[in-house]
Design an enzyme around this catalytic site. Structure first.
Site, short mmCIF file in Angstrom:
data_model
loop_
_atom_site.label_atom_id
_atom_site.label_comp_id
_atom_site.label_asym_id
_atom_site.label_seq_id
_atom_site.Cartn_x
_atom_site.Cartn_y
_atom_site.Cartn_z
N ASP A 8 0.50 -6.35 8.55
CA ASP A 8 0.25 -5.80 7.22
C ASP A 8 1.49 -5.99 6.36
OD1 ASP A 8 -1.54 -4.30 5.39
OD2 ASP A 8 0.08 -2.84 5.43
N GLU A 10 3.37 -4.90 2.37
CA GLU A 10 3.38 -4.21 1.08
C GLU A 10 4.07 -5.15 0.10
OE1 GLU A 10 1.73 -1.58 0.49
OE2 GLU A 10 1.30 -1.05 2.57
N ASP A 53 2.02 0.58 -10.78
CA ASP A 53 0.85 0.90 -9.97
C ASP A 53 1.13 0.67 -8.48
OD1 ASP A 53 -0.56 1.62 -12.19
OD2 ASP A 53 -1.63 -0.29 -12.39
N HIS A 58 2.72 2.40 -2.50
CA HIS A 58 3.60 2.34 -1.32
C HIS A 58 4.82 3.26 -1.41
CE1 HIS A 58 6.21 -0.25 -3.72
NE2 HIS A 58 5.27 -1.17 -3.82
N HIS A 153 0.75 4.15 1.56
CA HIS A 153 0.62 2.92 2.34
C HIS A 153 2.00 2.52 2.87
CE1 HIS A 153 -3.45 1.34 0.86
NE2 HIS A 153 -3.34 2.59 0.46
N ASP A 158 0.30 1.17 8.75
CA ASP A 158 -1.03 0.60 8.56
C ASP A 158 -1.37 -0.41 9.65
OD1 ASP A 158 -1.17 2.16 6.34
OD2 ASP A 158 -1.30 0.55 4.87
#
Length: 237
Positions: A8, A10, A53, A58, A153, A158
Site C-alpha cells: 500500500d 500514501e 485533502d 493520511h 490511512h 493498511d
C-alpha cells in the site's frame, strides 16, 4: 515457495501524471499465505507538499517528510525487496500507477518488469460481493478483521489489514495448500488414501415407538399439506 507482498502507498494527491508523489510505502510479506514479519516500511520525501485533502486522509505533515530519503535513494532497496514476488494491492491501478511513475522518474523499467504479477483485491471483492461497498474498511467489517486502530490511512497498517482481508477472502485455498504440503516431502512422498470400503458401519433401526411417533408427524403434515407429504412420495419411489 509462494512469496507474496501485500503493498500500500500514501501519496501527496491523486494524480501521478499530474506530479503527485509517493510519501509512504508499506509492504507485508506472506510466504505460503503466512505472515513472516519481513516487512518494509518507508517514509519518503516527495519534494513537494501534499494537497490539503490528502493531508486529511493520511495526516502525514509536509514538515515530517522534509528529512526523509527520496524515492531515488531507496529505489534499489525497494526493488530488491519486491523482486519476483506476487503483489497484492487494493485498487491496484492507483498504487501501480504511482510506482510506475516513480520508476520512470529515475530511468527504470515499470513495476511489471520487477515482480511476478499483481492481484487486485478490489476486483476480487467486486466479484465476490457484487453491489456492495468494497472499501478496505467495509471488507474488514464484512470479514471480521479488526480495524479499530485505523483512524487515519497509513500504508503499513493498511497493508497489514489487507493481508488479513486477503487471507480471509481466499480461505478456501487453505485446503489446497494442506494437500500440497502433504505431498511435498522428500522424494515427493504422498499420503496413502484410506479405504473406507473396509470399515463396517453399524446400522441402528428405529424402535416401534419411534416409528409410531414418526407416523404421527406424517399425519399432521398430510393434514396441513392436503395429502402432499413429500416424505411419503419419496418412500413410495
Amino acid at each position: 515457495m509462494s512469496r507474496q507482498i501485500v503493498l500500500d502507498t500514501e501519496t501527496t494527491g491523486l494524480s501521478a501524471e499530474g506530479g503527485d508523489r509517493i510519501i509512504e510505502l508499506g509492504c507485508v510479506e506472506l510466504v505460503n499465505r503466512k505472515l513472516t514479519g519481513n516487512n518494509l516500511h518507508l517514509y519518503l520525501n516527495p519534494e513537494r507538499d501534499s494537497h490539503e485533502d490528502a493531508l486529511k486522509v493520511h495526516g502525514i505533515s509536509n514538515e515530517f517528510l522534509r528529512d526523509k530519503p527520496k524515492f531515488a535513494e531507496r529505489v534499489q532497496d525497494i526493488l530488491q525487496y519486491l523482486q519476483g514476488a506476487e503483489l497484492i494491492i487494493h485498487n491496484a491501478s492507483f498504487d501501480v500507477g504511482f510506482l510506475d511513475k516513480e520508476l520512470e522518474l529515475v530511468g527504470l523499467a515499470p513495476l511489471s518488469a520487477h515482480v511476478g504479477g499483481v492481484i487486485d483485491t478490489l476486483a476480487m471483492a467486486k466479484e465476490m460481493f457484487p453491489g456492495k461497498r468494497n472499501s478496505l474498511d467495509s471488507l474488514c467489517d464484512r470479514l471480521g478483521v479488526d480495524n479499530s486502530s485505523r483512524t487515519l490511512h497509513g500504508a503499513l497498517l493498511d497493508a497489514e489489514l489487507l493481508a488479513d482481508v486477503y487471507i480471509n477472502m481466499t480461505r478456501g485455498q487453505d485446503a489446497l495448500l494442506i494437500m500440497d504440503e502433504a505431498t511435498a516431502g522428500a522424494g515427493g512422498t504422498t499420503v496413502a488414501a484410506v479405504d473406507l470400503s473396509r470399515i463396517a458401519l453399524t446400522v441402528l433401526t428405529a424402535s416401534a415407538q419411534e416409528l409410531a411417533e414418526h407416523e404421527e408427524v406424517l399425519v399432521q403434515i398430510d393434514k396441513s399439506s392436503g395429502g402432499k407429504t413429500i416424505w411419503r412420495t419419496l418412500s413410495e419411489a
